[in-house]
Design a protein around this motif. Structure first.
Motif, PDB file in Angstrom:
ATOM      1  N   UNK A  33      -5.611  -7.279  -3.578  1.00  9.76           N
ATOM      2  CA  UNK A  33      -6.143  -6.111  -3.985  1.00  9.76           C
ATOM      3  C   UNK A  33      -6.539  -6.981  -5.440  1.00  9.76           C
ATOM      4  N   UNK A  34      -6.192  -7.844  -6.226  1.00  9.37           N
ATOM      5  CA  UNK A  34      -6.774  -8.786  -6.977  1.00  9.37           C
ATOM      6  C   UNK A  34      -7.772  -9.973  -6.367  1.00  9.37           C
ATOM      7  N   UNK A  35      -8.093 -10.592  -5.291  1.00 11.93           N
ATOM      8  CA  UNK A  35      -8.274 -11.640  -4.548  1.00 11.93           C
ATOM      9  C   UNK A  35      -8.232 -13.142  -5.482  1.00 11.93           C
ATOM     10  N   UNK A  36      -6.960 -13.133  -5.512  1.00  9.88           N
ATOM     11  CA  UNK A  36      -6.303 -14.262  -6.147  1.00  9.88           C
ATOM     12  C   UNK A  36      -4.939 -14.471  -6.774  1.00  9.88           C
ATOM     13  N   UNK A  37      -4.303 -14.952  -6.148  1.00  2.34           N
ATOM     14  CA  UNK A  37      -2.301 -15.480  -6.066  1.00  2.34           C
ATOM     15  C   UNK A  37      -2.034 -15.316  -7.895  1.00  2.34           C
ATOM     16  N   UNK A  60       0.038  -1.683   6.105  1.00  2.00           N
ATOM     17  CA  UNK A  60      -0.129  -1.156   5.695  1.00  2.00           C
ATOM     18  C   UNK A  60      -0.066  -1.877   3.804  1.00  2.00           C
ATOM     19  N   UNK A  61      -0.343  -2.828   3.633  1.00  2.00           N
ATOM     20  CA  UNK A  61      -0.314  -3.730   3.182  1.00  2.00           C
ATOM     21  C   UNK A  61      -2.373  -3.637   2.413  1.00  2.00           C
ATOM     22  N   UNK A  62      -2.945  -3.512   3.897  1.00  2.00           N
ATOM     23  CA  UNK A  62      -4.091  -3.788   3.673  1.00  2.00           C
ATOM     24  C   UNK A  62      -4.551  -2.470   3.155  1.00  2.00           C
ATOM     25  N   UNK A  63      -4.419  -0.875   3.735  1.00  2.00           N
ATOM     26  CA  UNK A  63      -4.363  -0.349   3.609  1.00  2.00           C
ATOM     27  C   UNK A  63      -4.850   0.254   1.955  1.00  2.00           C
ATOM     28  N   UNK A  64      -3.555  -0.168   1.155  1.00  2.00           N
ATOM     29  CA  UNK A  64      -3.258  -0.010   0.018  1.00  2.00           C
ATOM     30  C   UNK A  64      -3.648  -0.939  -0.661  1.00  2.00           C
ATOM     31  N   UNK A  65      -4.458  -1.649  -0.102  1.00  3.26           N
ATOM     32  CA  UNK A  65      -5.150  -2.433  -1.425  1.00  3.26           C
ATOM     33  C   UNK A  65      -6.282  -2.578  -1.416  1.00  3.26           C
ATOM     34  N   UNK A  66      -6.765  -1.632  -0.812  1.00  2.22           N
ATOM     35  CA  UNK A  66      -8.005  -0.740  -0.884  1.00  2.22           C
ATOM     36  C   UNK A  66      -8.322   0.174  -2.013  1.00  2.22           C
ATOM     37  N   UNK A  67      -7.262   0.920  -2.226  1.00  2.00           N
ATOM     38  CA  UNK A  67      -6.470   1.688  -3.020  1.00  2.00           C
ATOM     39  C   UNK A  67      -6.584   1.061  -4.513  1.00  2.00           C
ATOM     40  N   UNK A  68      -5.706  -0.351  -4.579  1.00  3.71           N
ATOM     41  CA  UNK A  68      -5.337  -0.760  -5.830  1.00  3.71           C
ATOM     42  C   UNK A  68      -7.026  -1.429  -6.166  1.00  3.71           C
ATOM     43  N   UNK A  69      -7.802  -2.131  -5.333  1.00  3.89           N
ATOM     44  CA  UNK A  69      -8.900  -2.719  -5.346  1.00  3.89           C
ATOM     45  C   UNK A  69     -10.075  -1.790  -6.311  1.00  3.89           C
ATOM     46  N   UNK A  70      -9.482  -0.095  -6.009  1.00  2.00           N
ATOM     47  CA  UNK A  70     -10.302   0.293  -6.776  1.00  2.00           C
ATOM     48  C   UNK A  70      -9.745   0.486  -7.707  1.00  2.00           C
ATOM     49  N   UNK A  71      -8.268   0.579  -8.163  1.00  2.00           N
ATOM     50  CA  UNK A  71      -7.819   0.869  -8.993  1.00  2.00           C
ATOM     51  C   UNK A  71      -7.761  -0.158 -10.280  1.00  2.00           C
ATOM     52  N   UNK A  99      10.382   8.579  11.245  1.00  2.00           N
ATOM     53  CA  UNK A  99      10.052   8.760  12.585  1.00  2.00           C
ATOM     54  C   UNK A  99       9.202   8.003  12.351  1.00  2.00           C
ATOM     55  N   UNK A 100       8.911   6.469  13.022  1.00  2.00           N
ATOM     56  CA  UNK A 100       8.239   5.068  12.557  1.00  2.00           C
ATOM     57  C   UNK A 100       6.600   5.763  13.103  1.00  2.00           C
ATOM     58  N   UNK A 101       7.080   6.030  14.452  1.00  2.00           N
ATOM     59  CA  UNK A 101       5.016   6.918  15.153  1.00  2.00           C
ATOM     60  C   UNK A 101       4.664   7.764  13.734  1.00  2.00           C
ATOM     61  N   UNK A 102       5.393   8.904  12.973  1.00  2.00           N
ATOM     62  CA  UNK A 102       4.647   9.024  12.351  1.00  2.00           C
ATOM     63  C   UNK A 102       4.195   8.716  10.649  1.00  2.00           C
ATOM     64  N   UNK A 103       5.096   7.708   9.950  1.00  2.00           N
ATOM     65  CA  UNK A 103       4.921   6.804   9.410  1.00  2.00           C
ATOM     66  C   UNK A 103       3.695   5.390   9.379  1.00  2.00           C
ATOM     67  N   UNK A 104       3.705   5.273  11.274  1.00  2.00           N
ATOM     68  CA  UNK A 104       2.901   4.546  10.956  1.00  2.00           C
ATOM     69  C   UNK A 104       1.167   5.379  11.210  1.00  2.00           C
ATOM     70  N   UNK A 105       0.759   6.497  12.220  1.00  2.00           N
ATOM     71  CA  UNK A 105      -0.085   7.809  12.076  1.00  2.00           C
ATOM     72  C   UNK A 105      -0.282   8.072  10.385  1.00  2.00           C
ATOM     73  N   UNK A 106       0.778   8.038   9.253  1.00  2.00           N
ATOM     74  CA  UNK A 106      -0.078   8.373   8.281  1.00  2.00           C
ATOM     75  C   UNK A 106      -1.215   7.281   7.426  1.00  2.00           C
ATOM     76  N   UNK A 107      -0.911   5.809   7.834  1.00  2.00           N
ATOM     77  CA  UNK A 107      -0.731   4.842   7.079  1.00  2.00           C
ATOM     78  C   UNK A 107      -2.026   4.540   8.208  1.00  2.00           C
ATOM     79  N   UNK A 108      -2.465   5.059   9.346  1.00  2.00           N
ATOM     80  CA  UNK A 108      -3.615   4.858  10.222  1.00  2.00           C
ATOM     81  C   UNK A 108      -5.107   5.556   9.582  1.00  2.00           C
TER      82      UNK A 108
END
Length: 114
Positions: A33-37, A60-71, A99-108
């Motif tokens: 998200x920040x391109x640095x530590x 989940x981190x990679x998907x969310x970072x895309x949103x955070x990077x924009x923000x 349900x872990x399958x539904x959780x992953x489906x949401x992230x995908x």
């Protein structure tokens, strides 16, 4: 589902992934998200909450970072913090799925939509 990975990776063996620790989640989130530590102090607490709520799922981190990077591109640090807090609440909603399958489906789906 290892059998799907074996089939999809043919003729190579798939890489076996592990769940990340909270520390690894937080590090990946900052890099993505920040391109640095280094993290601005106003984002530290909410960023760590997001990382924790991702429950060791690198996707989940990679998907969310895309949103955070924009923000993060907003100029006002208060606006950025509020945007991150909003994302944090949504992460919790996605991950509260029992349900872990539904959780992953949401992230995908979120990954595909983004």
């Amino acid at each position: 589902m290892e059998d799907v990975g074996v089939f999809a990776s043919c003729p190579r063996q798939p890489n076996k992934l592990h769940f990340f620790t909270e520390t690894e989640n937080w590090e990946l989130l900052r890099w993505e998200a920040l391109l640095k530590l280094d993290c601005p102090p106003e984002l530290e607490i909410v960023g760590q909450l997001i990382a924790r709520d991702c429950e060791g799922l690198p996707l989940a981190i990679v998907v969310i970072e895309g949103i955070l990077a924009a923000k993060f591109s907003a100029k006002d640090s208060t606006e950025v913090r509020k945007a991150w807090e909003k994302v944090s609440m949504r992460v919790n909603t996605y991950l509260s799925e029992n349900d872990s399958a539904n959780r992953m489906k949401k992230f995908i789906s979120l990954s595909y939509d983004r």
